[in-house]
Motif scaffolding. Sequence first.
Motif, short mmCIF file in Angstrom:
data_model
loop_
_atom_site.label_atom_id
_atom_site.label_comp_id
_atom_site.label_asym_id
_atom_site.label_seq_id
_atom_site.Cartn_x
_atom_site.Cartn_y
_atom_site.Cartn_z
N LEU A 1 0.88 -1.22 0.02
CA LEU A 1 0.10 0.01 -0.07
C LEU A 1 0.73 1.19 -0.05
N ALA B 1 -9.89 2.48 3.22
CA ALA B 1 -10.94 1.23 3.76
C ALA B 1 -12.08 1.38 2.92
N PHE C 1 -10.93 -3.39 -1.19
CA PHE C 1 -9.88 -3.11 -0.42
C PHE C 1 -10.18 -4.34 0.58
N ARG C 2 -9.03 -4.91 1.02
CA ARG C 2 -8.88 -5.61 2.20
C ARG C 2 -7.55 -5.49 2.86
N GLY C 3 -7.26 -5.55 4.23
CA GLY C 3 -6.07 -5.36 4.86
C GLY C 3 -5.21 -6.46 4.56
N TYR D 1 -1.93 -6.28 4.36
CA TYR D 1 -0.86 -6.05 3.05
C TYR D 1 0.62 -6.27 3.98
N VAL E 1 3.55 -1.21 3.76
CA VAL E 1 2.92 -0.20 3.52
C VAL E 1 4.26 0.98 3.49
N LEU F 1 -3.56 3.89 11.53
CA LEU F 1 -3.90 3.22 10.16
C LEU F 1 -2.83 2.44 9.67
N SER G 1 -2.85 -0.83 11.22
CA SER G 1 -3.96 -1.64 10.96
C SER G 1 -4.16 -2.20 9.49
N VAL G 2 -3.43 -1.76 8.49
CA VAL G 2 -3.40 -2.24 7.03
C VAL G 2 -2.32 -3.35 7.09
#
Length: 464
Positions: free
Chosen positions: A208, A266, A271-273, A275, A278, A298, A301-302
């Motif tokens: 990301l 989000a 989108f889906r987490g 990753y 980032v 954030l 969280s991703v």
Amino acid sequence: MNTFAETPGTGAAQRIAPVIEQFLGGPPPVRIRMWDGSETGPEDAPTVHVRSRRALRRLLWQPGELGLAEAYITGDIDIADDLAEGLRAMRRASREQGMRLPRPRMADRLKAARTALRLGAVGPRPPVPAARAGLSGALHSKARDRAAISHHYDLSNAFYSLLLDETMAYSCGYWTGTGPDYAPADAQRDKLELICRKLGLRSGARLLDIGCGWGSLTLHAAGRHGVRVTAVTLAKEQAAYVRAQVEERGLQDLVEVHNCDYRDVAGIPGFRGGYDAVSTVEMGEHVGDAEYPAFTALLHSVLRPQGRALVQQMSRGTTAPGGGAFIESYIAPDMHMRPLGETVGLLEGAGLEVRDVESMREHYVLTVEAWHRTLEERWPEFVALVGEETARVWRLYLVGGALAFEERRMGVDQILSVRPDADGSAGMPATRHGWYAGLGAGAEPAVHTPAEPVVAGQRHGSGL
């Protein structure tokens, strides 16, 4: 020498000299030449040419840094010699003389106004240069942030294509070489490859890229390493450019480009987490002080467990975190920089483990100087494209920026962190050695990282 300079008290320079000394707290560190040819100040210092009475009028209405900057932008004030050397000499002289700007008393202001009146410089407020940002709305609201980003980054893709090298990387390069065979584009490619290596990117990994700019990292990661990238930018001109490059390079199966606020990632369709990595390269400066804890949350969280985050970001002391009145008004309104340690603390507070911090301050001096050389070498093209005032804004910005990094008033760092898994494992390689192998002039970046790839649940050495 001009007659006015030889006859004390007869020229505009001699009349204004006492006022300048009062407002500076000491004798001027530069030579001042007024519109009538009269001069004052040390003869061996850089010469500031006050070309019109309007310059004084600007300073009466807008004292300080911003008034001086706008006088330069409009051409009411110029530096006869090289601007970079002139600014450097002025700062050096000020330090050596130990000058501190006093707070002028009302009596001092009235005296300055009377002098300006005698010189014919009193009048209505001069118009504000068109290049000045005019934002409204709540600080760091989504609408205001979009306007702030648009002010700087939507100047036009043609402008940035003229200023930057072929990588279109508008951030600090990583200068592993010098000399005529090592170009600014090489420094940018070395920086991009270094980021990919620090993030442990490999074919099929998910990245990301928040604040992707003109896609330099996105395109490098996808094209060189086969990484699947979700690229996010708030600037519409950037999004259009990256999409065109993705199509031209045949990377449609690997790259998605979204023109949206980072707070809305989000909500990206599909989108889906989870990753693997980032990145945010010199975008965090635009987030805002109060909003930064949510930004680091954030990033955490991703990421999947053992996923890595790389933040390349400028730093500054607690004084003028926005960069000063000129930067805040003309270049990057609402920007906020903080000391490096505070950013590290915020990342740790979000649950990320900081594993590596690398200062690149001297690298930014070289990077900005390269941009400035391009500006000067192609000056007529820049003026034809954006106009004289905007070109002078950028000259002042680049010259002042290089000096700020040179003098350690600003820094820039790459901060690598990881989201440990439930058992506390970071999945990091034991050493940094693989990150730097092969970087340098003429070296093609590796197709995959020399270090072991990061795989969810896999344990590596004890870290860095």
